[in-house]
Design a protein around this motif. Sequence first.
Motif, PDB file in Angstrom:
ATOM      1  N   PHE A  74       0.785  -1.242   0.000  1.00  0.00           N
ATOM      2  CA  PHE A  74       0.000   0.000   0.000  1.00  0.00           C
ATOM      3  C   PHE A  74       0.813   1.285   0.000  1.00  0.00           C
ATOM      4  O   PHE A  74       0.251   2.366  -0.113  1.00  0.00           O
ATOM      5  CB  PHE A  74      -0.984   0.025   1.177  1.00  0.00           C
ATOM      6  N   ASP A  75       2.122   1.202   0.072  1.00  0.00           N
ATOM      7  CA  ASP A  75       2.956   2.397   0.083  1.00  0.00           C
ATOM      8  C   ASP A  75       3.762   2.466  -1.209  1.00  0.00           C
ATOM      9  O   ASP A  75       4.561   1.572  -1.495  1.00  0.00           O
ATOM     10  CB  ASP A  75       3.888   2.371   1.299  1.00  0.00           C
ATOM     11  N   ALA A  76       3.554   3.512  -1.980  1.00  0.00           N
ATOM     12  CA  ALA A  76       4.194   3.633  -3.298  1.00  0.00           C
ATOM     13  C   ALA A  76       5.713   3.655  -3.209  1.00  0.00           C
ATOM     14  O   ALA A  76       6.392   3.002  -4.012  1.00  0.00           O
ATOM     15  CB  ALA A  76       3.684   4.884  -4.010  1.00  0.00           C
ATOM     16  N   ALA A  77       6.263   4.379  -2.243  1.00  0.00           N
ATOM     17  CA  ALA A  77       7.719   4.468  -2.136  1.00  0.00           C
ATOM     18  C   ALA A  77       8.329   3.106  -1.792  1.00  0.00           C
ATOM     19  O   ALA A  77       9.349   2.711  -2.371  1.00  0.00           O
ATOM     20  CB  ALA A  77       8.108   5.510  -1.085  1.00  0.00           C
ATOM     21  N   THR A  78       7.698   2.387  -0.879  1.00  0.00           N
ATOM     22  CA  THR A  78       8.186   1.051  -0.525  1.00  0.00           C
ATOM     23  C   THR A  78       8.080   0.120  -1.724  1.00  0.00           C
ATOM     24  O   THR A  78       9.006  -0.638  -2.022  1.00  0.00           O
ATOM     25  CB  THR A  78       7.390   0.472   0.666  1.00  0.00           C
ATOM     26  N   ALA A  79       6.951   0.180  -2.423  1.00  0.00           N
ATOM     27  CA  ALA A  79       6.751  -0.683  -3.589  1.00  0.00           C
ATOM     28  C   ALA A  79       7.795  -0.388  -4.666  1.00  0.00           C
ATOM     29  O   ALA A  79       8.339  -1.326  -5.272  1.00  0.00           O
ATOM     30  CB  ALA A  79       5.345  -0.500  -4.143  1.00  0.00           C
ATOM     31  N   GLU A  80       8.103   0.870  -4.896  1.00  0.00           N
ATOM     32  CA  GLU A  80       9.103   1.224  -5.909  1.00  0.00           C
ATOM     33  C   GLU A  80      10.475   0.679  -5.537  1.00  0.00           C
ATOM     34  O   GLU A  80      11.198   0.150  -6.395  1.00  0.00           O
ATOM     35  CB  GLU A  80       9.169   2.738  -6.093  1.00  0.00           C
ATOM     36  N   ARG A  81      10.823   0.781  -4.251  1.00  0.00           N
ATOM     37  CA  ARG A  81      12.113   0.260  -3.799  1.00  0.00           C
ATOM     38  C   ARG A  81      12.176  -1.262  -3.953  1.00  0.00           C
ATOM     39  O   ARG A  81      13.155  -1.813  -4.436  1.00  0.00           O
ATOM     40  CB  ARG A  81      12.367   0.663  -2.347  1.00  0.00           C
ATOM     41  N   VAL A  82      11.091  -1.935  -3.559  1.00  0.00           N
ATOM     42  CA  VAL A  82      11.035  -3.397  -3.681  1.00  0.00           C
ATOM     43  C   VAL A  82      11.104  -3.808  -5.148  1.00  0.00           C
ATOM     44  O   VAL A  82      11.817  -4.752  -5.505  1.00  0.00           O
ATOM     45  CB  VAL A  82       9.759  -3.951  -2.999  1.00  0.00           C
ATOM     46  N   GLU A  83      10.370  -3.101  -6.010  1.00  0.00           N
ATOM     47  CA  GLU A  83      10.394  -3.418  -7.444  1.00  0.00           C
ATOM     48  C   GLU A  83      11.796  -3.249  -8.022  1.00  0.00           C
ATOM     49  O   GLU A  83      12.248  -4.067  -8.828  1.00  0.00           O
ATOM     50  CB  GLU A  83       9.396  -2.543  -8.209  1.00  0.00           C
ATOM     51  N   ALA A  84      12.503  -2.207  -7.599  1.00  0.00           N
ATOM     52  CA  ALA A  84      13.872  -1.999  -8.076  1.00  0.00           C
ATOM     53  C   ALA A  84      14.783  -3.124  -7.594  1.00  0.00           C
ATOM     54  O   ALA A  84      15.609  -3.634  -8.365  1.00  0.00           O
ATOM     55  CB  ALA A  84      14.395  -0.645  -7.604  1.00  0.00           C
ATOM     56  N   ASP A  85      14.624  -3.531  -6.338  1.00  0.00           N
ATOM     57  CA  ASP A  85      15.415  -4.645  -5.803  1.00  0.00           C
ATOM     58  C   ASP A  85      15.119  -5.934  -6.565  1.00  0.00           C
ATOM     59  O   ASP A  85      16.026  -6.698  -6.894  1.00  0.00           O
ATOM     60  CB  ASP A  85      15.134  -4.861  -4.310  1.00  0.00           C
ATOM     61  N   HIS A  86      13.833  -6.175  -6.839  1.00  0.00           N
ATOM     62  CA  HIS A  86      13.456  -7.385  -7.582  1.00  0.00           C
ATOM     63  C   HIS A  86      14.013  -7.355  -8.998  1.00  0.00           C
ATOM     64  O   HIS A  86      14.491  -8.381  -9.499  1.00  0.00           O
ATOM     65  CB  HIS A  86      11.944  -7.551  -7.610  1.00  0.00           C
ATOM     66  N   ALA A  87      13.945  -6.206  -9.649  1.00  0.00           N
ATOM     67  CA  ALA A  87      14.476  -6.094 -11.011  1.00  0.00           C
ATOM     68  C   ALA A  87      15.968  -6.411 -11.026  1.00  0.00           C
ATOM     69  O   ALA A  87      16.455  -7.111 -11.922  1.00  0.00           O
ATOM     70  CB  ALA A  87      14.211  -4.700 -11.576  1.00  0.00           C
ATOM     71  N   LEU A  88      16.675  -5.935 -10.018  1.00  0.00           N
ATOM     72  CA  LEU A  88      18.108  -6.214  -9.927  1.00  0.00           C
ATOM     73  C   LEU A  88      18.353  -7.704  -9.691  1.00  0.00           C
ATOM     74  O   LEU A  88      19.208  -8.310 -10.341  1.00  0.00           O
ATOM     75  CB  LEU A  88      18.744  -5.388  -8.808  1.00  0.00           C
ATOM     76  N   ARG A  89      17.586  -8.313  -8.804  1.00  0.00           N
ATOM     77  CA  ARG A  89      17.755  -9.748  -8.528  1.00  0.00           C
ATOM     78  C   ARG A  89      17.471 -10.590  -9.773  1.00  0.00           C
ATOM     79  O   ARG A  89      18.195 -11.545 -10.060  1.00  0.00           O
ATOM     80  CB  ARG A  89      16.844 -10.179  -7.379  1.00  0.00           C
ATOM     81  N   VAL A  90      16.413 -10.234 -10.498  1.00  0.00           N
ATOM     82  CA  VAL A  90      16.084 -10.972 -11.718  1.00  0.00           C
ATOM     83  C   VAL A  90      17.197 -10.788 -12.753  1.00  0.00           C
ATOM     84  O   VAL A  90      17.635 -11.751 -13.391  1.00  0.00           O
ATOM     85  CB  VAL A  90      14.710 -10.543 -12.280  1.00  0.00           C
ATOM     86  N   ALA A  91      17.673  -9.560 -12.915  1.00  0.00           N
ATOM     87  CA  ALA A  91      18.741  -9.301 -13.882  1.00  0.00           C
ATOM     88  C   ALA A  91      20.006 -10.060 -13.510  1.00  0.00           C
ATOM     89  O   ALA A  91      20.643 -10.681 -14.372  1.00  0.00           O
ATOM     90  CB  ALA A  91      19.026  -7.802 -13.963  1.00  0.00           C
ATOM     91  N   MET A  92      20.352 -10.049 -12.236  1.00  0.00           N
ATOM     92  CA  MET A  92      21.583 -10.707 -11.809  1.00  0.00           C
ATOM     93  C   MET A  92      21.473 -12.231 -11.825  1.00  0.00           C
ATOM     94  O   MET A  92      22.480 -12.928 -11.750  1.00  0.00           O
ATOM     95  CB  MET A  92      22.008 -10.209 -10.428  1.00  0.00           C
ATOM     96  N   ALA A  93      20.270 -12.762 -11.944  1.00  0.00           N
ATOM     97  CA  ALA A  93      20.096 -14.211 -12.079  1.00  0.00           C
ATOM     98  C   ALA A  93      20.521 -14.681 -13.472  1.00  0.00           C
ATOM     99  O   ALA A  93      20.818 -15.858 -13.664  1.00  0.00           O
ATOM    100  CB  ALA A  93      18.641 -14.602 -11.807  1.00  0.00           C
TER     101      ALA A  93
END
Length: 144
Positions: free
Chosen positions: A82-101
């Motif tokens: 429910f928090d846009a800033a938290t969601a954006e940070r999590v999405e960026a972390d996930h994008a990095l994890r997926v890319a680094m996989a």
Amino acid sequence: MDDDGAQPTLAERLDRLFSVRGSLTGREPTYRQVATAIADGGGPTVSPSYIWQLRSGLKDNPTLKHLEALAGYFGVEPAYFFDAATAERVEADHALRVAMADPVVRGVALAAADLSPESLAMVKAVIERTRALEVHTGRVQHTE
């Protein structure tokens, strides 16, 4: 935020978590696996069908305990839902994890690790230009 500026729904955010998990493990978890893991972890009772209803948008008002349990399962903060800033940070972390996989992406990162700041800037510029060309020609999706 969606392309039209609207905040993603609970269902969209939950769907994203399932997709990212699938990208990292090769297969999305089943609703039963999620429900079982939550129960095994001491979380609240949640049925596989209820998780499906949340993901599909048929239900959109879970209890805080259910949100906390889902967040815990996927390794995110409950505020992700429910928090846009938290969601954006999590999405960026996930994008990095997926890319680094991806072993090729990881290889590029490792090859660039010891370069000077100037050389890193040049490599980054080449990658950004290549991405722009591929987006323009439709070879890759625009991800920003």
